[in-house]
Design a protein around this motif. Structure first.
Motif, PDB file in Angstrom:
ATOM      1  N   UNK A 130       0.940  -1.184  -0.017  1.00  0.00           N
ATOM      2  CA  UNK A 130      -0.138   0.082   0.189  1.00  0.00           C
ATOM      3  C   UNK A 130       0.668   1.214   0.047  1.00  0.00           C
ATOM      4  N   UNK A 131       1.999   0.978   0.598  1.00  0.00           N
ATOM      5  CA  UNK A 131       2.965   2.258   0.740  1.00  0.00           C
ATOM      6  C   UNK A 131       3.662   2.387  -0.754  1.00  0.00           C
ATOM      7  N   UNK A 132       3.853   1.656  -1.511  1.00  0.00           N
ATOM      8  CA  UNK A 132       4.436   1.643  -2.756  1.00  0.00           C
ATOM      9  C   UNK A 132       3.349   2.398  -3.619  1.00  0.00           C
ATOM     10  N   UNK A 133       2.094   2.077  -3.393  1.00  0.00           N
ATOM     11  CA  UNK A 133       0.927   2.407  -4.351  1.00  0.00           C
ATOM     12  C   UNK A 133       0.753   3.847  -3.887  1.00  0.00           C
ATOM     13  N   UNK A 134       1.050   4.246  -2.752  1.00  0.00           N
ATOM     14  CA  UNK A 134       0.799   5.959  -2.472  1.00  0.00           C
ATOM     15  C   UNK A 134       1.996   6.585  -3.204  1.00  0.00           C
ATOM     16  N   UNK A 135       3.187   5.926  -2.839  1.00  0.00           N
ATOM     17  CA  UNK A 135       4.453   6.718  -3.678  1.00  0.00           C
ATOM     18  C   UNK A 135       4.361   6.885  -5.018  1.00  0.00           C
ATOM     19  N   UNK A 136       3.427   5.836  -5.650  1.00  0.00           N
ATOM     20  CA  UNK A 136       3.301   5.983  -7.189  1.00  0.00           C
ATOM     21  C   UNK A 136       2.075   6.995  -7.343  1.00  0.00           C
ATOM     22  N   UNK A 137       1.088   7.017  -6.556  1.00  0.00           N
ATOM     23  CA  UNK A 137       0.048   8.033  -6.727  1.00  0.00           C
ATOM     24  C   UNK A 137       0.738   9.585  -6.725  1.00  0.00           C
ATOM     25  N   UNK A 138       1.503   9.641  -5.512  1.00  0.00           N
ATOM     26  CA  UNK A 138       2.190  10.931  -5.503  1.00  0.00           C
ATOM     27  C   UNK A 138       2.935  11.322  -6.462  1.00  0.00           C
ATOM     28  N   UNK A 139       3.689  10.541  -6.909  1.00  0.00           N
ATOM     29  CA  UNK A 139       4.571  10.575  -8.212  1.00  0.00           C
ATOM     30  C   UNK A 139       3.868  11.034  -9.399  1.00  0.00           C
ATOM     31  N   UNK A 140       2.654  10.482  -9.568  1.00  0.00           N
ATOM     32  CA  UNK A 140       1.875  10.660 -10.592  1.00  0.00           C
ATOM     33  C   UNK A 140       1.341  12.308 -10.815  1.00  0.00           C
ATOM     34  N   UNK A 141       1.348  12.913  -9.695  1.00  0.00           N
ATOM     35  CA  UNK A 141       0.846  14.330  -9.443  1.00  0.00           C
ATOM     36  C   UNK A 141       1.708  15.216 -10.371  1.00  0.00           C
ATOM     37  N   UNK A 142       3.126  14.833 -10.577  1.00  0.00           N
ATOM     38  CA  UNK A 142       4.027  15.504 -11.585  1.00  0.00           C
ATOM     39  C   UNK A 142       3.676  15.670 -12.840  1.00  0.00           C
TER      40      UNK A 142
END
Length: 407
Positions: A130-142
């Motif tokens: 779940x933490x990797x998915x959250x990291x990917x979500x935040x990265x997608x903001x850029x």
């Protein structure tokens, strides 16, 4: 009794119990300053989501700043309670599918990215997907973050065309670390550009300082009609910018194009910080281009940020070793003028500007009167976190001195 009333009653009872429990706790004064401050915060705020004086859950940069510092304390001293305190926050905020409570990607606010930095180490240790998915979500903001023509991110979607020094810290170090950990070699140029773009837009040659922000469209009332720059150089804005450099450079390859230009700007920042250091106290003023003027005051968050940045920049070889003297004087100034310890050993850092911004619904003009009259409070996370980080750097320096002396 209505459901809302029952919830308020339960929460009130929990906070009351936590307050009573906290009263019985003490902080040992024979520990390093980083540990003492971290423990003091854990006593003040028994639940990590309460940091930044929060009465309810919030996903924002202050939690990330403090908890990042506490993870650094854990890395150095090994007491698992600091790691568990950080873990409790992200476990509360990150859902099983990787979505994050109170986070809305469509707002495109760089402020919401910073807390993601603590997820790298949490994921590394827990391997919880779940933490990797959250990291990917935040990265997608850029990928969707609004930009100016030169590629510079807008600070927020609701602030069109605006580049804030604060925003470089909120987004760029996370972006750099994500690129490093995920082999996104093409992203480094975008990261480097955020630093150099901000320098071009906010640097004021007349004062040889970086202004708080710039509206590239030059439409905002706070913006100079010719340059787009805001009126003043705010201490904490330059503090954010300095910390962004020393944190992001950890992850940018040595031979990456533009990295040398980043170091040029960082050295320029270091020179400005040295020039504006108060000779008597070793500290820095809230409004840097008005240092020493009536109404201005020595402010703890920018002072701690500058000290941390200089300590780390010297240690990593980014700036000349002579800046160590500036950092040492500043750190002693913080201890002498901002740090207070109560009868139970709880450490407080005083005289921090609570918040300062530009524009917005309750319009902030960014003039001198505005900056010096914003709320000042104790134990603001934006002073606490950098003080812990600066203390860790100072404590590392003591280890080096001991090794040298032994040899």
């Amino acid at each position: 009794m209505k459901k809302e009333s029952i919830i308020r009653f339960i929460v009130s009872g929990m906070l009351c119990f936590a307050s009573v429990f906290a009263e019985a706790q003490n902080v040992k004064i024979d520990q390093p300053w980083s540990v003492r401050m971290a423990e003091s915060e854990m006593i003040r705020w028994p639940e990590s989501w309460q940091l930044d004086f929060q009465p309810k859950l919030k996903w924002d940069y202050c939690h990330g700043l403090e908890l990042q510092a506490m993870l650094d304390v854990y890395d150095r001293y090994g007491n698992k309670k600091f790691y568990d305190y950080a873990l409790a926050y992200v476990d509360t905020m990150v859902n099983d599918d990787g979505t994050i409570k109170k986070y809305k990607l469509e707002e495109y606010s760089l402020d919401r990215v910073n807390s993601g930095k603590i997820l790298f180490r949490i994921y590394e240790q827990t391997k919880d997907v779940k933490y990797k998915k959250a990291l990917d979500l935040l990265r997608s903001q850029f990928d969707g973050q609004p930009r100016n023509a030169d590629g510079g991110f807008w600070h927020k979607k609701v602030y069109p065309n605006q580049v804030w020094l604060d925003g470089v810290y909120m987004g760029a170090p996370f972006y750099a670390e994500y690129a490093y950990r995920n082999n996104e070699v093409d992203a480094y140029q975008d990261v480097v550009n955020q630093f150099l773009m901000a320098a071009r837009h906010t640097y004021d040659p007349q004062t040889d300082l970086f202004k708080h922000a710039c509206d590239v469209s030059r439409k905002e009332r706070w913006a100079d009609p010719v340059t787009g720059r805001s009126l003043h150089s705010w201490g904490r804005a330059m503090g954010w910018y300095a910390m962004a450099f020393v944190d992001a450079l950890d992850f940018i390859p040595v031979h990456e194009a533009g990295r040398d230009s980043m170091l040029v700007v960082l050295n320029q920042l270091a020179s400005q910080i040295k020039r504006l250091q108060d000779e008597e106290t070793g500290l820095w003023y809230q409004v840097l281009d008005k240092s020493g003027e009536p109404g201005n005051y020595l402010e703890s968050s920018c002072s701690a940020m500058f000290v941390y940045s200089l300590f780390k920049a010297v240690r990593k070889g980014y700036v000349d070793k002579s800046y160590l003297k500036v950092a040492l004087k500043g750190y002693q100034g913080i201890l002498d003028h901002f740090i207070e310890v109560d009868e139970r050993g709880l450490v407080s850092i005083t005289k921090a500007c609570a918040v300062a911004g530009l524009g917005g619904k309750n319009y902030r003009s960014g003039d001198y009167d505005y900056y010096i009259h914003e709320q000042v409070r104790d134990n603001d996370p934006k002073a606490v976190g950098p003080f812990i980080l600066a203390s860790l750097e100072w404590e590392h320096l003591q280890d080096v001195k001991e090794i040298v002396n032994q040899e």
